[in-house]
Design a protein around this motif. Structure first.
Motif, short mmCIF file in Angstrom:
data_model
loop_
_atom_site.label_atom_id
_atom_site.label_comp_id
_atom_site.label_asym_id
_atom_site.label_seq_id
_atom_site.Cartn_x
_atom_site.Cartn_y
_atom_site.Cartn_z
N PRO A 65 0.78 -1.53 -0.19
CA PRO A 65 -0.15 -0.27 0.17
C PRO A 65 1.04 1.66 0.49
O PRO A 65 1.68 1.20 0.49
CB PRO A 65 -0.35 -0.31 1.58
CG PRO A 65 -0.05 -1.07 1.65
CD PRO A 65 0.75 -2.08 1.51
N ALA A 99 -0.38 7.82 1.89
CA ALA A 99 -2.14 7.72 1.52
C ALA A 99 -2.55 8.19 2.51
O ALA A 99 -2.25 8.25 4.05
CB ALA A 99 -2.85 7.26 0.63
N PRO A 100 -3.24 9.21 2.30
CA PRO A 100 -4.20 10.26 3.72
C PRO A 100 -4.86 8.80 4.55
O PRO A 100 -4.77 8.61 6.09
CB PRO A 100 -5.69 10.74 2.78
CG PRO A 100 -4.71 11.58 2.45
CD PRO A 100 -4.03 10.48 1.23
N TYR A 101 -5.23 8.18 4.30
CA TYR A 101 -5.88 6.90 4.83
C TYR A 101 -4.79 6.57 5.85
O TYR A 101 -5.10 6.08 7.05
CB TYR A 101 -6.56 5.32 3.94
CG TYR A 101 -7.40 4.29 4.36
CD1 TYR A 101 -8.08 4.58 5.06
CD2 TYR A 101 -5.77 3.52 4.94
CE1 TYR A 101 -8.74 3.29 5.41
CE2 TYR A 101 -6.40 2.33 5.31
CZ TYR A 101 -7.45 1.82 5.92
OH TYR A 101 -8.15 1.03 6.77
N TRP A 102 -3.61 5.94 5.19
CA TRP A 102 -2.84 5.50 6.21
C TRP A 102 -1.91 6.16 7.35
O TRP A 102 -1.47 5.72 8.06
CB TRP A 102 -1.73 5.10 5.60
CG TRP A 102 -1.76 3.75 4.88
CD1 TRP A 102 -2.17 3.63 3.64
CD2 TRP A 102 -2.12 2.16 5.84
NE1 TRP A 102 -2.50 1.89 3.73
CE2 TRP A 102 -2.78 1.44 4.17
CE3 TRP A 102 -2.41 1.90 6.95
CZ2 TRP A 102 -3.48 0.33 4.88
CZ3 TRP A 102 -2.95 0.84 7.06
CH2 TRP A 102 -3.10 -0.18 6.39
N THR A 103 -1.49 8.08 6.97
CA THR A 103 -0.86 9.01 7.43
C THR A 103 -1.94 8.96 8.62
O THR A 103 -1.41 9.07 10.07
CB THR A 103 -0.78 10.15 6.85
OG1 THR A 103 -1.99 10.22 6.17
CG2 THR A 103 0.80 9.87 5.98
N GLU A 104 -3.13 9.24 8.88
CA GLU A 104 -4.19 8.76 9.69
C GLU A 104 -3.98 8.00 10.78
O GLU A 104 -3.90 8.30 12.05
CB GLU A 104 -5.73 9.25 9.03
CG GLU A 104 -7.06 9.74 10.04
CD GLU A 104 -8.27 9.60 9.23
OE1 GLU A 104 -9.20 9.47 10.36
OE2 GLU A 104 -8.33 10.21 8.47
N ARG A 105 -4.11 6.81 10.17
CA ARG A 105 -4.21 5.91 11.24
C ARG A 105 -2.10 5.84 12.15
O ARG A 105 -2.81 5.37 13.12
CB ARG A 105 -4.28 4.83 10.17
CG ARG A 105 -5.87 4.08 10.21
CD ARG A 105 -6.16 3.50 9.10
NE ARG A 105 -7.82 3.48 9.27
CZ ARG A 105 -8.62 4.55 8.49
NH1 ARG A 105 -8.10 5.72 8.07
NH2 ARG A 105 -10.19 4.33 8.41
#
Length: 73
Positions: free
Chosen positions: A10, A14-20
């Motif tokens: 992945p 990406a925002p999905y991962w940076t947020e988590r």
């Protein structure tokens, strides 16, 4: 060595991962004990150390257990 990115990995930027990743709780080492021990220096005979080390990992804890037993704790 092949420097091409793997297609199945992945995009960690990406925002999905940076947020988590930003919310992830970081834990290191083993959990803190309710009863912490005090670090100290003690001189013991080589035979005593060899005896406890022969039992494998945890030899310092076994010395602590033996001393607690002798002290009646």
């Amino acid at each position: 060595m092949d420097d091409r990115p793997d297609d199945d990995l992945p995009d960690m930027s990406a925002p999905y991962w940076t947020e988590r990743i930003g919310k992830a709780e970081v834990t290191r080492g083993r959990p803190k004990s309710d009863r912490t021990k005090i670090s100290t220096t003690i001189r013991l005979s080589p035979e005593v150390i060899a005896h406890f080390k022969a039992g494998g990992p945890g030899w310092q804890s076994r010395i602590d257990e033996a001393l607690r037993k002798i002290a009646g704790l």
